[in-house]
Scaffold this active site. Structure first.
Site, PDB file in Angstrom:
ATOM      1  N   GLY A 114      41.285   1.408 -70.258  1.00 22.45           N
ATOM      2  CA  GLY A 114      41.345   2.255 -69.083  1.00 22.45           C
ATOM      3  C   GLY A 114      40.108   3.132 -69.007  1.00 22.45           C
ATOM      4  O   GLY A 114      39.431   3.357 -70.004  1.00 22.45           O
ATOM      5  N   SER A 115      39.802   3.638 -67.808  1.00 22.23           N
ATOM      6  CA  SER A 115      38.716   4.604 -67.681  1.00 22.23           C
ATOM      7  C   SER A 115      39.249   5.998 -68.014  1.00 22.23           C
ATOM      8  O   SER A 115      40.437   6.183 -68.243  1.00 22.23           O
ATOM      9  CB  SER A 115      38.138   4.566 -66.270  1.00 22.23           C
ATOM     10  OG  SER A 115      37.465   3.344 -66.069  1.00 22.23           O
ATOM     11  N   GLY A 116      38.358   6.973 -68.042  1.00 25.84           N
ATOM     12  CA  GLY A 116      38.767   8.331 -68.385  1.00 25.84           C
ATOM     13  C   GLY A 116      38.434   8.689 -69.822  1.00 25.84           C
ATOM     14  O   GLY A 116      38.740   9.792 -70.265  1.00 25.84           O
ATOM     15  N   HIS A 117      37.801   7.749 -70.544  1.00 28.23           N
ATOM     16  CA  HIS A 117      37.445   8.015 -71.939  1.00 28.23           C
ATOM     17  C   HIS A 117      35.937   8.139 -72.121  1.00 28.23           C
ATOM     18  O   HIS A 117      35.433   8.045 -73.236  1.00 28.23           O
ATOM     19  CB  HIS A 117      37.949   6.881 -72.836  1.00 28.23           C
ATOM     20  CG  HIS A 117      39.391   6.564 -72.655  1.00 28.23           C
ATOM     21  ND1 HIS A 117      40.355   7.529 -72.796  1.00 28.23           N
ATOM     22  CD2 HIS A 117      40.045   5.428 -72.332  1.00 28.23           C
ATOM     23  CE1 HIS A 117      41.548   6.972 -72.577  1.00 28.23           C
ATOM     24  NE2 HIS A 117      41.385   5.714 -72.275  1.00 28.23           N
TER      25      HIS A 117
ATOM     26  N   ASP B 194      46.588  -2.988 -73.156  1.00 30.91           N
ATOM     27  CA  ASP B 194      45.291  -3.504 -73.571  1.00 30.91           C
ATOM     28  C   ASP B 194      45.461  -4.818 -74.318  1.00 30.91           C
ATOM     29  O   ASP B 194      44.741  -5.795 -74.057  1.00 30.91           O
ATOM     30  CB  ASP B 194      44.573  -2.492 -74.478  1.00 30.91           C
ATOM     31  CG  ASP B 194      44.029  -1.305 -73.710  1.00 30.91           C
ATOM     32  OD1 ASP B 194      44.710  -0.866 -72.762  1.00 30.91           O
ATOM     33  OD2 ASP B 194      42.937  -0.814 -74.034  1.00 30.91           O
TER      34      ASP B 194
ATOM     35  N   LYS C 267      41.879  -1.635 -78.325  1.00 28.79           N
ATOM     36  CA  LYS C 267      42.640  -0.501 -78.844  1.00 28.79           C
ATOM     37  C   LYS C 267      44.128  -0.854 -78.740  1.00 28.79           C
ATOM     38  O   LYS C 267      44.570  -1.449 -77.751  1.00 28.79           O
ATOM     39  CB  LYS C 267      42.330   0.761 -78.036  1.00 28.79           C
ATOM     40  CG  LYS C 267      40.882   1.230 -78.251  1.00 28.79           C
ATOM     41  CD  LYS C 267      40.615   2.636 -77.798  1.00 28.79           C
ATOM     42  CE  LYS C 267      40.741   2.853 -76.303  1.00 28.79           C
ATOM     43  NZ  LYS C 267      40.200   1.802 -75.425  1.00 28.79           N
TER      44      LYS C 267
ATOM     45  N   HIS D 243      45.388   9.329 -73.502  1.00 31.79           N
ATOM     46  CA  HIS D 243      45.788   8.947 -72.152  1.00 31.79           C
ATOM     47  C   HIS D 243      46.576  10.043 -71.464  1.00 31.79           C
ATOM     48  O   HIS D 243      47.397   9.783 -70.589  1.00 31.79           O
ATOM     49  CB  HIS D 243      46.612   7.661 -72.167  1.00 31.79           C
ATOM     50  CG  HIS D 243      45.844   6.492 -72.678  1.00 31.79           C
ATOM     51  ND1 HIS D 243      45.737   6.217 -74.003  1.00 31.79           N
ATOM     52  CD2 HIS D 243      45.105   5.559 -72.029  1.00 31.79           C
ATOM     53  CE1 HIS D 243      44.981   5.137 -74.162  1.00 31.79           C
ATOM     54  NE2 HIS D 243      44.583   4.721 -72.992  1.00 31.79           N
TER      55      HIS D 243
END
Ligand SMILES: Nc1ncnc2c1ncn2[C@@H]1O[C@H](COP(=O)(O)OP(=O)(O)O)[C@@H](O)[C@H]1O
Ligand SMILES: Nc1ncnc2c1ncn2[C@@H]1O[C@H](COP(=O)(O)OP(=O)(O)O)[C@@H](O)[C@H]1O
Ligand SMILES: [Mg+2]
Ligand SMILES: [Mg+2]
Ligand SMILES: [Mg+2]
Ligand SMILES: [Mg+2]
Lengths: 209, 332, 332, 209
Positions: free
Chosen positions: C54-57, C110, C105, C219
Site C-alpha cells: 500500500g502507499s502511505g509508507h 500483500d 511484507k 497502516h
C-alpha cells in the site's frame, strides 16, 4: 547612595519577577516572535542568582560584569547579547565602585542603552527593548542627583506601552509587518520588569534602611 | 504536548547524545558544550566551516557536519541562538590555521551571538569570516529592518561552501562562493499546523481546521498572512510565484530545487508538492538540475513545507554535485 | 484533515509523479501503472528485486529503487496492497532472464496479491521467488493466525538482498540471503497520534492527550495495547526489551539499528529515542555496527516510531555496507 | 431460473448498497483493521458497474469472469483477491450458462466459498468473510432446488453477527488479539451486503417478473 548589596538584591528580585511572569512573556513572544523570551531570561537570571552566593563580588563593577558574562553565556537568542551588553556597559561605568550615586547610576544606564543600540542597531520606535531603555536612561540622566525612582518606573511603564501600537522594524516581530501591531514587545516588557525590580529594591531599602 | 522526549529541559542534550551515538564515525561532541564537530576535526589545510542556531531544526545543523560540508555545528536551546562562548569553542576546534567561515542565518540573535564569538576568536588570533543567509522572500528585503530570514536555503550554502573548502580553497574564496549562493538562493514556506516549544508547552499560534499560514520562518512563529486551506497545487504555486518574482529566471536557466518538510509533513505530501513545482518550472522552461525532497530544515513537529530555488551556474553545479558524507546529506 | 494534497483520490498518482520528477535519473514510472522501476531496468545479468505494498509508507517503497537495492516498487492505494496485474507488470519490467525475487511484507492482502502475480508471471515463463518479511514482535508468531506483520525491518531486506543481487548472485542465493535477514531482524513500533487515510477523512483511532499506542503496524491501525504516555526513555526501553526477548543477543554480538519515524515525528525526537537505544545496547555489551535514524517506513502523518534490530554476521555486514544509490538510501 | 440480467442487476445493487454503507464499512475497518475496506470495495464495484455497459456478456459465466477480473485489478488489499477468487470460481461453475437453476447457483456459491478458503487459508470462526460465505453456501447446497432466498439472507445476517464476539485469527484484525472482540468483521459485513443485494434482486424480479 546605591549599595553593592542592593545591586545583588536587584538581581534576585528580577529573577523572582521574571519567574512569575515567564508564561506571560512566553505568550507575548508567541504572538510576535518565537515564544522563548521568558524561558531564555529565566534560564539566564536563575544562573545569575545561583552565582551570587558562589562568587562574591568586591564591588558593583565586578558584580555587574559577572552578571553580564552569565547572561551572555546562558541566555542566547537576541536578548542574551543585548542584556549581556547592557550589563557589561554598566559594569564598566561603575568599575570598582562599592557604592554609586544616583548620577553615577544614571550614567551607567545611559551607557547600557547606548550599548544595546550599538549591538542591536535599532532605533527608538522600532518596537524593541530599546524603546524602554533609551527614554528611561535619558530621564535618569536628566534628573541626575534628583533622580526619582517613581518617575523612572512610570517612564518605563509608559514606554513599554508605546510598543503595542507599532509595527516592528527589528527582531523577529519585524517579519510580521502589520500583524505585530496590537501586541506588546516582549523585550520591552522584560526591561520594564528589570526596572520594577530595581525600583522595588531601592525604595524598599530606603524605607527600611 | 505529545512528544517523544524525556523532559523539556533535556531535549537538546539528549538529542545531541543520540545523534553522536548514531554517527560515531562522523561526529563528536566537544565535552561540556553543545557543539558537534567532525570526528576528524580540525582538518589540516582546510578552511573550517561553522554553522548553527537554535535547536529544533534537525537534521540542521549537526546533520550537515562531515566530509564536504560543515566542520562544526553549534546547537542553542530550542529556537534560541547559541551563545558566543559556544560558538567560540566551535571556531577554535575546527581552525587548522586556515581560518574559519561562520554561516549564519539572518536572525538578530544569531547574528549578534556569532558576531561576538567572531570578535572573541579574532582576539585570539583566528581569522574569521562571516556570511549571513537571508533566503526567505516572504519578508521585505530592507536595510532599515531586520531584513529577510535565513531558512532552508542555508543547506545549499553549507553544501557548496563545504565542497569548495574541502578542495583547499582560501577563506576568501570560500566566503565568496557562500556569498554567491546567498545571492542566488530564495525560499518561502507555509504551515498547516503550529509547533510546540518543549519548554513552553503550548503551540506558538492557533490555526483553524480550514486555515494555513503562509510565509513563515522556522521558529514556530506565525506567517506573513493566513489563508484558507489551499490544495498542494495552489500552495506550491503561491510559494513559487513569490520566489520567482524575487529571483527572475529566464527560460533555459538551471536551478536546484528543495521541497523541504517542516517536521510533521510526510514524504508523500512533499512529493505531491514537488509534482506541481516541477510542472511550473517546466512550463517556464527552467531546467531542474537536481531536486531535494525531504526534511532538511525543520521547525520541530510543524506540518508544512518550504520551497527553495537555487540558481545554478557551472561553478555552483559542480560544487553541489561534489561528494559529501554527513548524517543527513550523502552523495558520491 | 489537513494535508498537502490535491484530492484524496489523486494522492498516489500525484505522489508517484512528484517522485519521478524529483529523481528522473534514478526512477521511471511504467506508463499506465503505479509501478516505479529503475531508470535502467531491466539490468542485464542481475536478479530483479520487486517490492511494494500500500502507499502511505513513503519513502518506502519507491525510495529504495535504484542501484544496490530494488529494481521496482509497486504502489497500491493508501494502505491497500497493489493488485496482481500491477505486480505482474513490475516483474516483467525488471526480469532480465535471471529471475525475480518478490519481497513481501506479511499482510494477508500483500501475500495474496503478490502470490497471484507470481503465478501469472510463472505462467509467462519467468522464474519468481518470494520472501515474506514478518519482523514485528508486537504480535504472536503463530502458524494458526496471520502471523507477524512486516514493518520497518523490510528496508534491511531490500538493502542486503539488493546488494547481493547487484553482485550477480543467483535467484536462489538472493532468496537465501533475504531469508536470512528475515530470520535475524526484529522490530516494534508505537504511536503518539493516529493518522488519516485521505479517502476516509477521519483518524483510524482516537488517543487521549496522555495516551499512546504500543505495538502497532504501519497502516494506521490501533496497537496491541494502549499505555499512559511514556517518556522517550521508557518508550525505547519498552520496545527494545520486547525485541530482545524475541531475538536473544549475547554480549559481543553485533547489530544494525534503525530508529524509524512514522511520518510526523521529527528527527530531534528520533535521536532522543536513539540515545536510550544505544545506552541499553551498550549496557548489554551488544555492539552497534551502524545506526539509521529517520523516516524509512512511515504511516502517513502518524507521530511515533519503531525500533529495529538486525543481528549481523560477516556476510550481512558486508552487504549492508555495500554501495547503494536510491532516493532514500545513499551510501558509497 | 436466475437470469443473466438478474446477475447484472445484482452487481448494480451491490454497488448501490456498498456506496451507501461505505462510511460504515470504513468505521468497522478502522476499529480492527486499517480503515480502507469500504473504499476498496466501492472502487472495485464502481468499475464493475461501469464495465457492465461497456462490455456486454453473452452468458453468466462470462459476466462473472469479467467481474472477477475487475475486482482483482481494482480492489487490492485482502478483499480484492478474495472477492476476485470467489467470482472467478462462480464464473467457472456457471460457465456458458445464460440462466442458472437454484441448485446450479448453490453449487457456484459453494465453489466460491471454497475458493476463498483456499486463497485465504482461513477456517470458519477466524473472524473473516469466510464466516458468512461458508454457512450461506452450505445452506444453499442443502436446500438445493427448494432454495429459500429469505433463509439465505437470514443465515448470512446471523453469521455476520457471530463475528462480533470472536478474536480474529486471520487478516489484520488478528494483530489486535482480544482487542478485536466486540467488533464485527468488515469483510463479513460486506459479504452480507452482497447477499442482501442478491436476494433483493432475485425476489424483486420474482415479484415483478
Ligand atoms: N535589534 C534589536 N535591538 C534591540 N532589541 C532587540 C533587537 N532585536 C530583538 N530585540 C529584543 O529582543 C526581544 C526578543 O528576545 P528573545 O525572544 O529572547 O530572542 P529571539 O528573538 O532570538 O527569540 C524582542 O522582544 C526585542 O525587545
Ligand atoms: N485470510 C483471510 N481469509 C478470508 N478473509 C480474509 C482473510 N484476511 C482478511 N480477510 C477479509 O478481508 C477483510 C478486509 O479487507 P480489506 O480491508 O479490503 O483489506 P486489508 O485488510 O488488506 O486492508 C477482512 O474484514 C476479512 O473479512
Ligand atoms: Mg524569542
Ligand atoms: Mg528565540
Ligand atoms: Mg488495507
Ligand atoms: Mg482494510
Amino acid at each position: 547612595m546605591i549599595t553593592l548589596k542592593q545591586m545583588e538584591t536587584w538581581m534576585i528580585e528580577t529573577h523572582r519577577i521574571l519567574q512569575e511572569k515567564k508564561d506571560y512573556l512566553t505568550q507575548l513572544d508567541q504572538a510576535i516572535g518565537d515564544g522563548d523570551h521568558g524561558i531564555n531570561l529565566v534560564r539566564g537570571f536563575k544562573e545569575v542568582v545561583g552565582n551570587l552566593s558562589a562568587q562574591s563580588s568586591p564591588d558593583i563593577g565586578t558584580l555587574l560584569r559577572n552578571v553580564a558574562m552569565t547572561l551572555l553565556s546562558k541566555v542566547g537568542g537576541a536578548s542574551g547579547p543585548l542584556y549581556g551588553t547592557a550589563f557589561l556597559k554598566m559594569s564598566t561605568a561603575l568599575k570598582e565602585k562599592v557604592e554609586a550615586s544616583p548620577e553615577e547610576f544614571a550614567r551607567a544606564l545611559a551607557e547600557a542603552a547606548d550599548g544595546i543600540q550599538m549591538r542591536g542597531k535599532a532605533q527608538v520606535g522600532d518596537k524593541t527593548m530599546l524603546d524602554v531603555w533609551k527614554p528611561v536612561a535619558d530621564l535618569a540622566v536628566k534628573q541626575g542627583s534628583r533622580l526619582s525612582w517613581k518617575d523612572l518606573l512610570e517612564c518605563s511603564r509608559q514606554h513599554m506601552e508605546t510598543t503595542r501600537d507599532r509595527a516592528a522594524k527589528k527582531g523577529r516581530a519585524a517579519y510580521l509587518g502589520e500583524r505585530a501591531v496590537g501586541h506588546l514587545d516582549p523585550g520591552a516588557v522584560s526591561t520594564c520588569y528589570l526596572f520594577e525590580a530595581l525600583v522595588k529594591t531601592l525604595t524598599r531599602e530606603e524605607a527600611t534602611g | 504536548m505529545k512528544k517523544l522526549i524525556n523532559s523539556p529541559e533535556q531535549v537538546v542534550r539528549d538529542m545531541l547524545d543520540g545523534m553522536v551515538a548514531a554517527h560515531p564515525h562522523l561526529l563528536k561532541n566537544l565535552p561540556g558544550t553543545q557543539v558537534i564537530v567532525r570526528a576528524d576535526a580540525p582538518v589540516s589545510g582546510k578552511v573550517g566551516l561553522v554553522s548553527g542556531g537554535g535547536s529544533g531544526h534537525e537534521p540542521a545543523h549537526a546533520g550537515y557536519v562531515g566530509k564536504g560540508m560543515l566542520d562544526a555545528a553549534v546547537a542553542g536551546e530550542v529556537f534560541t541562538s547559541p551563545t558566543p562562548d559556544q560558538v567560540l569553542e566551535a571556531i577554535k576546534a575546527v581552525d587548522s590555521g586556515n581560518g574559519v567561515l561562520l554561516i549564519i542565518k539572518n536572525y538578530t540573535g544569531d547574528v549578534m551571538n556569532f558576531e561576538m564569538a567572531a570578535e572573541l576568536a579574532e582576539a585570539e588570533g583566528i581569522r574569521v569570516a562571516k556570511v549571513v543567509v537571508n533566503d526567505d522572500v516572504a519578508v521585505e528585503n530592507s536595510t532599515y529592518t531586520t531584513g529577510r530570514r535565513g531558512i532552508a536555503g542555508t543547506v545549499f550554502v553549507h553544501k557548496i561552501a563545504g565542497a569548495l573548502a574541502s578542495r583547499g580553497a582560501s577563506l576568501e574564496e570560500v566566503e565568496a562562493v557562500a556569498d554567491k549562493v546567498i545571492r542566488q538562493v530564495r525560499s518561502m514556506g507555509m504551515a498547516l499546523t503550529p509547533c510546540i516549544v518543549p519548554a513552553a508547552g503550548t503551540p506558538g499560534f492557533q490555526l483553524g481546521e480550514d486555515e494555513m499560514e503562509i510565509g513563515l520562518g522556522i521558529h514556530g512563529e506565525p506567517g506573513v498572512y493566513r489563508s484558507k486551506l489551499l490544495t498542494a497545487e495552489e500552495t506550491a504555486r503561491t510559494l513559487l510565484v513569490r520566489i520567482l518574482e524575487d529571483l527572475p529566471l529566464s527560460s533555459g536557466e538551471r536551478v536546484a530545487v528543495m521541497v523541504n518538510g517542516l517536521g510533521a509533513t510526510p514524504q508523500m505530501e512533499l512529493y505531491i508538492v514537488n509534482k506541481t513545482v516541477s510542472e511550473l518550472l517546466e512550463e517556464r522552461g527552467i531546467a531542474v538540475h537536481k531536486t531535494f525532497v525531504g526534511p532538511y530544515m525543520t521547525s520541530l513537529e510543524m506540518a508544512g513545507c518550504s520551497i527553495t530555488l537555487l540558481k545554478l551556474d557551472e561553478e555552483l553545479t559542480d560544487l553541489l554535485d561534489a561528494p559529501a558524507r554527513t548524517a543527513a546529506w550523502n552523495n558520491d
